[in-house]
Design a protein around this motif. Structure first.
Motif, PDB file in Angstrom:
ATOM      1  N   LYS A  13       0.837  -1.201   0.000  1.00 29.76           N
ATOM      2  CA  LYS A  13       0.000   0.000   0.000  1.00 29.76           C
ATOM      3  C   LYS A  13       0.873   1.254   0.000  1.00 29.76           C
ATOM      4  CE  LYS A  13      -4.099   1.963   2.231  1.00 29.76           C
ATOM      5  NZ  LYS A  13      -5.129   1.797   3.261  1.00 29.76           N
ATOM      6  N   ASP A  14       2.024   1.192   0.662  1.00 30.19           N
ATOM      7  CA  ASP A  14       2.952   2.320   0.667  1.00 30.19           C
ATOM      8  C   ASP A  14       3.506   2.589  -0.729  1.00 30.19           C
ATOM      9  OD1 ASP A  14       2.613   2.512   3.420  1.00 30.19           O
ATOM     10  OD2 ASP A  14       4.369   1.271   3.855  1.00 30.19           O
ATOM     11  N   ILE A  15       3.749   1.524  -1.482  1.00 28.24           N
ATOM     12  CA  ILE A  15       4.255   1.679  -2.854  1.00 28.24           C
ATOM     13  C   ILE A  15       3.247   2.428  -3.707  1.00 28.24           C
ATOM     14  CG2 ILE A  15       4.755   0.403  -4.979  1.00 28.24           C
ATOM     15  CD1 ILE A  15       6.180  -1.664  -3.317  1.00 28.24           C
ATOM     16  N   VAL A  16       1.978   2.066  -3.566  1.00 29.61           N
ATOM     17  CA  VAL A  16       0.925   2.728  -4.341  1.00 29.61           C
ATOM     18  C   VAL A  16       0.812   4.197  -3.938  1.00 29.61           C
ATOM     19  CG1 VAL A  16      -1.536   2.753  -4.900  1.00 29.61           C
ATOM     20  CG2 VAL A  16      -0.329   0.569  -4.651  1.00 29.61           C
ATOM     21  N   GLY A  17       0.860   4.472  -2.644  1.00 25.20           N
ATOM     22  CA  GLY A  17       0.787   5.850  -2.182  1.00 25.20           C
ATOM     23  C   GLY A  17       1.931   6.695  -2.718  1.00 25.20           C
ATOM     24  N   ALA A  18       3.141   6.131  -2.716  1.00 26.21           N
ATOM     25  CA  ALA A  18       4.297   6.855  -3.246  1.00 26.21           C
ATOM     26  C   ALA A  18       4.183   7.049  -4.750  1.00 26.21           C
ATOM     27  CB  ALA A  18       5.583   6.105  -2.906  1.00 26.21           C
ATOM     28  N   GLY A  19       3.626   6.061  -5.430  1.00 23.14           N
ATOM     29  CA  GLY A  19       3.489   6.136  -6.880  1.00 23.14           C
ATOM     30  C   GLY A  19       2.593   7.271  -7.339  1.00 23.14           C
ATOM     31  N   ARG A  20       1.642   7.657  -6.497  1.00 21.17           N
ATOM     32  CA  ARG A  20       0.749   8.761  -6.859  1.00 21.17           C
ATOM     33  C   ARG A  20       1.526  10.048  -7.083  1.00 21.17           C
ATOM     34  NH1 ARG A  20      -3.316  11.112  -7.128  1.00 21.17           N
ATOM     35  NH2 ARG A  20      -4.045  11.668  -5.067  1.00 21.17           N
TER      36      ARG A  20
END
Length: 283
Positions: A13-20
């Motif tokens: 979930k952290d990866i997705v948040g950073a990807g934004r």
């Protein structure tokens, strides 16, 4: 966040948040009109997570995602044909579904057995997969002919583009392949090793040339590049689950990594990464 600081992530979930907040291309699928930017792809993952939450997918729960071709061929392929095509990727929707489930804290089964016994199943519209009572069917492609089947991409488009509120922990199970399950922490350990060993970074192109039916292919071809902001390219003729291309030629299930200068190309054998992941799993 730096391009190689995978250790700063605790969950996918952290990866997705950073990807934004990343610039550049996340996913480039041959034949698609335009590639997915990181901002658009990760926003759509949030929307997919919110959609799946409406259909019973939640923390510590399950989601079945049958990755297969979105393009319409046989309207109703039999189970043998589906098995042959399983893991072949020609669209972003199955990845949106898989990440959408994982950011809710659910375990995502990408090689589901029939009848599918999960709160929800996401699969190609032309596949008529058998599901247990209570399993909601969501289909991408199509649109689906049956009125009770939810059209995945249409529903995602209208969803709320905010991060789902569910709390996800490193110990939560995230991905399941043929009854083998990996937690967020285990997957990120493998991602960290891949990024270091193969020098994957923001300027890297990762060419996925393996069906997404085993953990090594999914981790090397999808998770590792997304963790550092690299670009994943999906070629036109994806190999099938039996490691043959569209012409019937035997293939080594692998992922190609190309540096920003288009030199120093490396192959990552999917089976080798799977073996490494199993070692982590045993620790």
């Amino acid at each position: 966040m730096g391009t190689s600081h995978v250790s700063e992530y605790e969950t996918l979930k952290d990866i997705v948040g950073a990807g934004r907040n990343r610039e550049g291309t996340a996913l480039d699928i041959t034949g698609r009109a335009a590639p997915y930017s990181y901002n658009k792809f990760c926003t759509n993952i949030w929307k997919a997570g919110n959609l799946l939450g409406h259909y019973g997918v939640h923390t510590m729960g399950e989601l079945a995602v049958a990755i297969g071709p979105k393009s319409v061929g046989d309207k109703s392929p039999d189970s043998s044909s589906r098995s042959h095509e399983l893991g072949g990727l020609d669209a972003g929707e199955p990845l949106l579904a898989a990440f959408g489930g994982m950011i809710l804290g659910a375990v995502v089964d990408v090689v589901p057995d029939e009848p599918v016994d999960a709160p929800a199943l996401v699969a190609p519209a032309q596949w008529q997969m058998e599901a247990a009572p209570g399993c909601r069917n969501l289909a991408y492609g199509g649109p689906p002919e049956a009125s009770e089947v939810i059209h995945f991409e249409r529903s995602v488009w209208s969803e709320n583009p905010i991060e789902p509120p569910e709390q996800v922990t490193p110990d939560d199970e995230a991905l399941r392949f043929a009854n083998e399950t990996w937690t967020h922490e285990e997957l990120l350990m493998s991602v960290s090793e891949l990024v270091s060993s193969y020098d994957i970074s923001t300027g890297t192109t990762v060419m996925l040339e393996a069906p997404l039916t085993e953990p090594g292919a999914f981790t090397a071809g999808i998770l590792a590049p997304f963790a550092v902001g690299a670009t994943v390219v999906i070629p036109e003729n994806q190999p099938h689950v039996d490691n043959k291309n569209a012409n019937g030629t035997e293939l080594e299930a692998s992922t190609r990594v190309v540096t920003a200068e288009q030199t120093g190309e490396k192959l990552i054998p999917a089976s080798k990464i799977t073996d490494s992941m199993r070692e982590i799993h045993r620790q």
